[in-house]
Write a protein that holds these residues in place. Structure first.
Motif, PDB file in Angstrom:
ATOM      1  N   TYR A 124      26.812  41.183   0.760  1.00  0.00           N
ATOM      2  CA  TYR A 124      27.647  42.297   1.204  1.00  0.00           C
ATOM      3  C   TYR A 124      29.098  42.114   0.757  1.00  0.00           C
ATOM      4  O   TYR A 124      29.722  43.042   0.211  1.00  0.00           O
ATOM      5  CB  TYR A 124      27.583  42.431   2.726  1.00  0.00           C
ATOM      6  CG  TYR A 124      28.490  43.518   3.259  1.00  0.00           C
ATOM      7  CD1 TYR A 124      28.015  44.805   3.456  1.00  0.00           C
ATOM      8  CD2 TYR A 124      29.833  43.258   3.536  1.00  0.00           C
ATOM      9  CE1 TYR A 124      28.854  45.812   3.923  1.00  0.00           C
ATOM     10  CE2 TYR A 124      30.674  44.256   4.001  1.00  0.00           C
ATOM     11  CZ  TYR A 124      30.182  45.523   4.191  1.00  0.00           C
ATOM     12  OH  TYR A 124      31.025  46.516   4.635  1.00  0.00           O
ATOM     13  N   VAL A 125      29.647  40.927   0.998  1.00  0.00           N
ATOM     14  CA  VAL A 125      31.059  40.698   0.678  1.00  0.00           C
ATOM     15  C   VAL A 125      31.295  40.782  -0.828  1.00  0.00           C
ATOM     16  O   VAL A 125      32.284  41.375  -1.283  1.00  0.00           O
ATOM     17  CB  VAL A 125      31.519  39.343   1.251  1.00  0.00           C
ATOM     18  CG1 VAL A 125      32.917  38.978   0.752  1.00  0.00           C
ATOM     19  CG2 VAL A 125      31.500  39.384   2.781  1.00  0.00           C
ATOM     20  N   LEU A 153      16.773  47.017   0.907  1.00  0.00           N
ATOM     21  CA  LEU A 153      15.950  47.366  -0.254  1.00  0.00           C
ATOM     22  C   LEU A 153      16.614  48.439  -1.108  1.00  0.00           C
ATOM     23  O   LEU A 153      16.514  48.418  -2.338  1.00  0.00           O
ATOM     24  CB  LEU A 153      14.569  47.821   0.205  1.00  0.00           C
ATOM     25  CG  LEU A 153      13.689  46.719   0.815  1.00  0.00           C
ATOM     26  CD1 LEU A 153      12.402  47.315   1.364  1.00  0.00           C
ATOM     27  CD2 LEU A 153      13.386  45.631  -0.208  1.00  0.00           C
ATOM     28  N   ARG A 154      17.313  49.367  -0.474  1.00  0.00           N
ATOM     29  CA  ARG A 154      18.020  50.389  -1.257  1.00  0.00           C
ATOM     30  C   ARG A 154      19.161  49.768  -2.060  1.00  0.00           C
ATOM     31  O   ARG A 154      19.368  50.114  -3.236  1.00  0.00           O
ATOM     32  CB  ARG A 154      18.540  51.492  -0.328  1.00  0.00           C
ATOM     33  CG  ARG A 154      17.448  52.406   0.207  1.00  0.00           C
ATOM     34  CD  ARG A 154      18.010  53.596   0.944  1.00  0.00           C
ATOM     35  NE  ARG A 154      18.639  53.228   2.208  1.00  0.00           N
ATOM     36  CZ  ARG A 154      17.985  53.107   3.357  1.00  0.00           C
ATOM     37  NH1 ARG A 154      16.675  53.295   3.409  1.00  0.00           N
ATOM     38  NH2 ARG A 154      18.621  52.796   4.474  1.00  0.00           N
ATOM     39  N   LEU A 155      19.898  48.862  -1.439  1.00  0.00           N
ATOM     40  CA  LEU A 155      20.955  48.156  -2.165  1.00  0.00           C
ATOM     41  C   LEU A 155      20.369  47.338  -3.306  1.00  0.00           C
ATOM     42  O   LEU A 155      20.908  47.300  -4.413  1.00  0.00           O
ATOM     43  CB  LEU A 155      21.717  47.234  -1.222  1.00  0.00           C
ATOM     44  CG  LEU A 155      22.964  47.779  -0.543  1.00  0.00           C
ATOM     45  CD1 LEU A 155      23.479  46.778   0.459  1.00  0.00           C
ATOM     46  CD2 LEU A 155      24.039  48.111  -1.563  1.00  0.00           C
ATOM     47  N   ARG A 156      19.273  46.685  -3.021  1.00  0.00           N
ATOM     48  CA  ARG A 156      18.599  45.853  -4.014  1.00  0.00           C
ATOM     49  C   ARG A 156      18.184  46.684  -5.229  1.00  0.00           C
ATOM     50  O   ARG A 156      18.434  46.309  -6.375  1.00  0.00           O
ATOM     51  CB  ARG A 156      17.381  45.224  -3.338  1.00  0.00           C
ATOM     52  CG  ARG A 156      16.482  44.375  -4.186  1.00  0.00           C
ATOM     53  CD  ARG A 156      15.332  43.914  -3.293  1.00  0.00           C
ATOM     54  NE  ARG A 156      14.411  43.066  -4.001  1.00  0.00           N
ATOM     55  CZ  ARG A 156      13.417  43.519  -4.753  1.00  0.00           C
ATOM     56  NH1 ARG A 156      13.233  44.809  -4.898  1.00  0.00           N
ATOM     57  NH2 ARG A 156      12.598  42.666  -5.354  1.00  0.00           N
ATOM     58  N   ASP A 157      17.588  47.833  -4.946  1.00  0.00           N
ATOM     59  CA  ASP A 157      17.161  48.699  -6.050  1.00  0.00           C
ATOM     60  C   ASP A 157      18.356  49.192  -6.858  1.00  0.00           C
ATOM     61  O   ASP A 157      18.297  49.264  -8.094  1.00  0.00           O
ATOM     62  CB  ASP A 157      16.368  49.889  -5.507  1.00  0.00           C
ATOM     63  CG  ASP A 157      15.007  49.481  -4.951  1.00  0.00           C
ATOM     64  OD1 ASP A 157      14.556  48.367  -5.267  1.00  0.00           O
ATOM     65  OD2 ASP A 157      14.415  50.276  -4.198  1.00  0.00           O
ATOM     66  N   ALA A 158      19.440  49.522  -6.157  1.00  0.00           N
ATOM     67  CA  ALA A 158      20.631  49.988  -6.869  1.00  0.00           C
ATOM     68  C   ALA A 158      21.200  48.905  -7.765  1.00  0.00           C
ATOM     69  O   ALA A 158      21.627  49.165  -8.905  1.00  0.00           O
ATOM     70  CB  ALA A 158      21.681  50.459  -5.868  1.00  0.00           C
TER      71      ALA A 158
END
Length: 338
Positions: free
Chosen positions: A272-273, A311-316
């Motif tokens: 995140y950071v 998972l959405r962040l990962r995919d992005a």
């Protein structure tokens, strides 16, 4: 807020008493990602507890106590207490069978604080929990974990700083670099002096500097950075302190194997950071190191669906989404854009 740290001088000197991982070729498949997955030692205890048995959990906590594995003991007691909140039968059977077991006393104290925290009657319930914490502390004078619970209890009870300092000194006397106790102290600072992010860094940075290289306390400034980046209150913190916190946490993460559950929460918080600092490639590295071990914190701070959000962040990240798309997945307070 002026003079806050004068009231807490010990916090400025929090602990002064005294195989590099390779990056996997690609992250774990999305279907393999599990939220808050237990490690190989805790998993059998949870499975057994789900079947109504307590002996595996009792043996696990006894082993951590015998080996003075305080970080593991803290993590396991916390997870077992969380399980007992929803499935209490196995724990009540354990308590009835061996009420003086240090493990059952520890889990019982944690469970009592956990149950009190969301209740409108928190103050009264926390008062009732005090004897349980005392009993857990007396069960083994070496164990810092009851003192970590006591520190959390003091924060929930809005105890004064002098009493908190006494608890803090007792905790670090038992384990100078215990991560849970340091997190509890940082939370106390953040709760009682909302927006006191510079003071939180003033506490976290010396603690990390004093800690051994592989200690989780090395990630304490990262937690302070996360608190700052998710809070719109208080004066600005120089970007250099945020970068230094991230750098220290990157070095700590590299000391653990890839896809290791032990540093999972640190790596998720670091992801995140790093994203907020727009360090995209390093974020992708941490994503690979996380592997299947997504954790509720910090994603539950930005979404009611922490696993889905991860998972959405990962995919992005894996599809090289533009910064604007990533920013949309990371709500930023009006005050702070770094």
């Amino acid at each position: 807020m002026v003079g806050t740290m004068v009231l807490l001088p010990a916090f400025l000197r929090p602990t002064r008493k005294t195989r590099r991982a390779s990056r996997p070729d690609s992250p774990a498949p999305a279907d393999d990602v599990v939220l808050d997955a237990p490690d190989d030692r805790l998993s059998p205890a949870l499975v057994s507890a789900g079947q109504g048995e307590f002996t595996v959990a009792a043996a696990l906590l006894a082993a951590t106590r015998a080996a003075a594995q305080w970080e593991e003991r803290d993590a396991y007691a916390t997870r077992l207490a969380a399980f007992a909140r929803s499935r209490p039968e196995w724990f009540e059977a354990w308590r009835a069978a061996d009420p003086g077991d240090p493990g059952v006393l520890l889990v019982g104290a944690q469970l009592a604080v956990d149950r009190a925290w969301p209740s409108p009657g928190r103050a009264e319930l926390l008062r009732e929990a005090s004897p349980l914490i005392t009993a857990a502390a007396r069960a083994d004078d070496r164990d810092p974990v009851p003192w970590r619970i006591a520190l959390d209890h003091a924060r929930g009870s809005r105890a004064g700083h002098r009493y908190f300092e006494e608890l803090w000194e007792a905790a670090v006397r038992r384990s100078p670099h215990h991560y849970g106790c340091h997190v509890a102290a940082l939370r106390y600072l953040a709760t009682f002096w909302h927006g006191s992010h510079r003071e939180c860094f003033d506490f976290a940075e010396p603690a990390a500097q004093d800690a051994p290289p592989g200690s989780l306390v090395q990630a304490l400034p990262l937690r302070a950075a996360f608190g700052y980046l998710t809070d719109a209150c208080g004066p600005e913190v120089p970007r250099e302190r945020l970068l230094a916190a991230a750098d220290r946490a990157v070095a700590l993460s590299a000391r653990f194997p890839a896809a290791d559950p032990r540093p999972a929460e640190v790596r998720n918080k670091l992801l995140y950071v790093l994203l907020r600092l727009e360090r995209w490639e390093e974020a992708r590295t941490q994503l690979a190191l996380i592997g299947p071990y997504a954790t509720s914190f910090p994603w539950n701070r930005v979404s009611e669906d922490p696993l889905g959000h991860f998972l959405r962040l990962r995919d992005a990240l894996l599809t090289d989404a533009p910064p604007a798309a990533l920013a949309a997945l990371l709500p930023i307070p009006p005050r702070a854009r770094v």
